[in-house]
Design a protein around this motif. Sequence first.
Motif, PDB file in Angstrom:
ATOM      1  N   LEU A   3      -8.943 -26.222  -9.047  1.00  0.00           N
ATOM      2  CA  LEU A   3      -8.757 -27.768  -9.062  1.00  0.00           C
ATOM      3  C   LEU A   3      -7.672 -28.146  -7.932  1.00  0.00           C
ATOM      4  O   LEU A   3      -6.604 -27.663  -8.004  1.00  0.00           O
ATOM      5  CB  LEU A   3      -8.322 -28.656 -10.193  1.00  0.00           C
ATOM      6  CG  LEU A   3      -9.466 -29.144 -11.254  1.00  0.00           C
ATOM      7  CD1 LEU A   3     -10.244 -27.724 -11.430  1.00  0.00           C
ATOM      8  CD2 LEU A   3      -9.042 -29.869 -12.104  1.00  0.00           C
ATOM      9  N   GLN A   4      -8.170 -28.557  -6.849  1.00  0.00           N
ATOM     10  CA  GLN A   4      -7.407 -28.946  -5.636  1.00  0.00           C
ATOM     11  C   GLN A   4      -6.832 -30.375  -5.476  1.00  0.00           C
ATOM     12  O   GLN A   4      -7.986 -31.045  -5.042  1.00  0.00           O
ATOM     13  CB  GLN A   4      -8.084 -28.233  -4.311  1.00  0.00           C
ATOM     14  CG  GLN A   4      -7.078 -28.284  -3.086  1.00  0.00           C
ATOM     15  CD  GLN A   4      -5.986 -27.431  -3.119  1.00  0.00           C
ATOM     16  OE1 GLN A   4      -5.972 -26.263  -3.483  1.00  0.00           O
ATOM     17  NE2 GLN A   4      -4.805 -28.101  -2.640  1.00  0.00           N
ATOM     18  N   ALA A   5      -5.643 -30.721  -5.490  1.00  0.00           N
ATOM     19  CA  ALA A   5      -5.307 -32.058  -5.595  1.00  0.00           C
ATOM     20  C   ALA A   5      -4.734 -32.201  -4.295  1.00  0.00           C
ATOM     21  O   ALA A   5      -4.022 -31.606  -3.624  1.00  0.00           O
ATOM     22  CB  ALA A   5      -4.184 -32.291  -6.637  1.00  0.00           C
ATOM     23  N   SER A   6      -4.741 -33.544  -3.881  1.00  0.00           N
ATOM     24  CA  SER A   6      -4.140 -33.834  -2.661  1.00  0.00           C
ATOM     25  C   SER A   6      -3.994 -35.274  -2.657  1.00  0.00           C
ATOM     26  O   SER A   6      -4.569 -36.232  -3.491  1.00  0.00           O
ATOM     27  CB  SER A   6      -5.017 -33.642  -1.262  1.00  0.00           C
ATOM     28  OG  SER A   6      -6.241 -34.214  -1.464  1.00  0.00           O
ATOM     29  N   GLY A   7      -3.136 -36.006  -1.547  1.00  0.00           N
ATOM     30  CA  GLY A   7      -2.892 -37.417  -1.390  1.00  0.00           C
ATOM     31  C   GLY A   7      -1.795 -37.830  -1.901  1.00  0.00           C
ATOM     32  O   GLY A   7      -1.424 -39.066  -1.578  1.00  0.00           O
ATOM     33  N   ALA A  23     -12.743 -29.895  -7.526  1.00  0.00           N
ATOM     34  CA  ALA A  23     -13.232 -29.004  -8.508  1.00  0.00           C
ATOM     35  C   ALA A  23     -14.074 -27.875  -7.613  1.00  0.00           C
ATOM     36  O   ALA A  23     -15.066 -28.273  -7.398  1.00  0.00           O
ATOM     37  CB  ALA A  23     -13.787 -29.095  -9.859  1.00  0.00           C
ATOM     38  N   SER A  24     -13.556 -26.540  -7.774  1.00  0.00           N
ATOM     39  CA  SER A  24     -14.673 -25.640  -7.215  1.00  0.00           C
ATOM     40  C   SER A  24     -14.739 -24.277  -8.044  1.00  0.00           C
ATOM     41  O   SER A  24     -13.876 -24.084  -8.926  1.00  0.00           O
ATOM     42  CB  SER A  24     -14.317 -25.344  -5.673  1.00  0.00           C
ATOM     43  OG  SER A  24     -12.860 -24.799  -5.882  1.00  0.00           O
ATOM     44  N   GLY A  25     -15.814 -23.556  -7.802  1.00  0.00           N
ATOM     45  CA  GLY A  25     -15.760 -22.266  -8.710  1.00  0.00           C
ATOM     46  C   GLY A  25     -17.187 -22.188  -9.665  1.00  0.00           C
ATOM     47  O   GLY A  25     -17.971 -22.869  -9.258  1.00  0.00           O
ATOM     48  N   TYR A  92      -1.039 -34.728 -11.790  1.00  0.00           N
ATOM     49  CA  TYR A  92      -1.770 -33.497 -12.090  1.00  0.00           C
ATOM     50  C   TYR A  92      -3.365 -34.006 -12.220  1.00  0.00           C
ATOM     51  O   TYR A  92      -3.247 -34.969 -13.098  1.00  0.00           O
ATOM     52  CB  TYR A  92      -1.354 -32.583 -13.019  1.00  0.00           C
ATOM     53  CG  TYR A  92       0.105 -32.121 -12.924  1.00  0.00           C
ATOM     54  CD1 TYR A  92       1.064 -32.850 -13.339  1.00  0.00           C
ATOM     55  CD2 TYR A  92       0.315 -30.788 -12.280  1.00  0.00           C
ATOM     56  CE1 TYR A  92       2.564 -32.334 -13.098  1.00  0.00           C
ATOM     57  CE2 TYR A  92       1.497 -30.299 -11.962  1.00  0.00           C
ATOM     58  CZ  TYR A  92       2.592 -30.916 -12.409  1.00  0.00           C
ATOM     59  OH  TYR A  92       3.880 -30.579 -12.416  1.00  0.00           O
ATOM     60  N   CYS A  93      -4.133 -33.107 -11.981  1.00  0.00           N
ATOM     61  CA  CYS A  93      -5.530 -33.316 -12.272  1.00  0.00           C
ATOM     62  C   CYS A  93      -6.076 -32.490 -13.232  1.00  0.00           C
ATOM     63  O   CYS A  93      -5.508 -31.463 -13.243  1.00  0.00           O
ATOM     64  CB  CYS A  93      -6.773 -33.682 -11.094  1.00  0.00           C
ATOM     65  SG  CYS A  93      -6.741 -31.953 -10.013  1.00  0.00           S
ATOM     66  N   ALA A 107     -10.961 -26.289 -20.132  1.00  0.00           N
ATOM     67  CA  ALA A 107     -10.150 -27.078 -19.607  1.00  0.00           C
ATOM     68  C   ALA A 107      -9.120 -26.594 -18.444  1.00  0.00           C
ATOM     69  O   ALA A 107      -8.599 -25.360 -18.747  1.00  0.00           O
ATOM     70  CB  ALA A 107      -8.875 -27.930 -20.457  1.00  0.00           C
ATOM     71  N   TYR A 108      -9.100 -27.097 -17.374  1.00  0.00           N
ATOM     72  CA  TYR A 108      -8.500 -26.613 -16.059  1.00  0.00           C
ATOM     73  C   TYR A 108      -7.540 -27.592 -15.727  1.00  0.00           C
ATOM     74  O   TYR A 108      -7.936 -28.637 -15.387  1.00  0.00           O
ATOM     75  CB  TYR A 108      -9.303 -26.140 -15.078  1.00  0.00           C
ATOM     76  CG  TYR A 108     -10.436 -24.743 -15.504  1.00  0.00           C
ATOM     77  CD1 TYR A 108     -11.545 -25.022 -16.327  1.00  0.00           C
ATOM     78  CD2 TYR A 108      -9.863 -23.511 -15.168  1.00  0.00           C
ATOM     79  CE1 TYR A 108     -12.294 -23.855 -16.635  1.00  0.00           C
ATOM     80  CE2 TYR A 108     -10.566 -22.331 -15.629  1.00  0.00           C
ATOM     81  CZ  TYR A 108     -11.718 -22.551 -16.378  1.00  0.00           C
ATOM     82  OH  TYR A 108     -12.582 -21.521 -16.536  1.00  0.00           O
ATOM     83  N   TRP A 109      -6.353 -27.390 -15.086  1.00  0.00           N
ATOM     84  CA  TRP A 109      -5.603 -28.090 -14.605  1.00  0.00           C
ATOM     85  C   TRP A 109      -5.416 -27.697 -12.720  1.00  0.00           C
ATOM     86  O   TRP A 109      -5.459 -26.517 -12.435  1.00  0.00           O
ATOM     87  CB  TRP A 109      -4.136 -28.052 -15.059  1.00  0.00           C
ATOM     88  CG  TRP A 109      -4.106 -28.482 -16.347  1.00  0.00           C
ATOM     89  CD1 TRP A 109      -4.290 -27.682 -17.469  1.00  0.00           C
ATOM     90  CD2 TRP A 109      -3.600 -29.675 -16.749  1.00  0.00           C
ATOM     91  NE1 TRP A 109      -3.954 -28.497 -18.542  1.00  0.00           N
ATOM     92  CE2 TRP A 109      -3.654 -29.723 -18.158  1.00  0.00           C
ATOM     93  CE3 TRP A 109      -3.153 -30.799 -16.174  1.00  0.00           C
ATOM     94  CZ2 TRP A 109      -3.202 -31.012 -18.978  1.00  0.00           C
ATOM     95  CZ3 TRP A 109      -2.871 -31.847 -16.780  1.00  0.00           C
ATOM     96  CH2 TRP A 109      -3.051 -32.063 -18.086  1.00  0.00           C
ATOM     97  N   GLY A 110      -5.080 -28.814 -12.309  1.00  0.00           N
ATOM     98  CA  GLY A 110      -4.767 -28.503 -10.697  1.00  0.00           C
ATOM     99  C   GLY A 110      -3.455 -28.394 -10.536  1.00  0.00           C
ATOM    100  O   GLY A 110      -2.522 -28.873 -11.531  1.00  0.00           O
TER     101      GLY A 110
END
Length: 119
Positions: A3-7, A23-25, A92-93, A107-110
Motif C-alpha cells: 500500500l503506497q500512501a501519498s499526499g 494497493a498493488s500485488g 496511514y491507509c 489486513a495490510y497497512w501502508g
Amino acid sequence: VQLQASGGGLVQAGGSLRLSCAASGSIASINAMGWYRQAPGKQRESVAAISGGSTNYADSVKGRFTISEDNAKNTVSLQMNSLKPEDTADYYCDARLTHYSGSSTYAYWGQGTLVTVSS
C-alpha cells in the motif's frame, strides 16, 4: 501486497489536502479500505473507512473529510478540507483484501504520510 500512501504535507489551518493510497500485488478483491492517524504521544485512531460504497467517519472529521475509492485502480483517497492544527498526525491507509476467490481476508497497512497543519 503493498500500500503506497501519498499526499501529505504542510498546510495552514483552514486549508485542504488530498491523500491517496494505492494497493498493488496479489489482490483478488478489496473488501474495505480506510485511513487512520496517529499524533505524537497519542494512540492510532480511525479517521474514515469505506466498504462497498458505504462510509464511516470519526466524529472529529465529519463534514470536513471525504473518503472515496476507485475499485478499478485499487485506490482510496481522503479529501481533507477545513484542516485544523489538531489534524496534525501521521496518516496511514489500510486495506482488507483477499488474495484469491474464497480466501480469507487479510489486513495490510501502508506507510505513514505526515500531515502538518499550522495555526
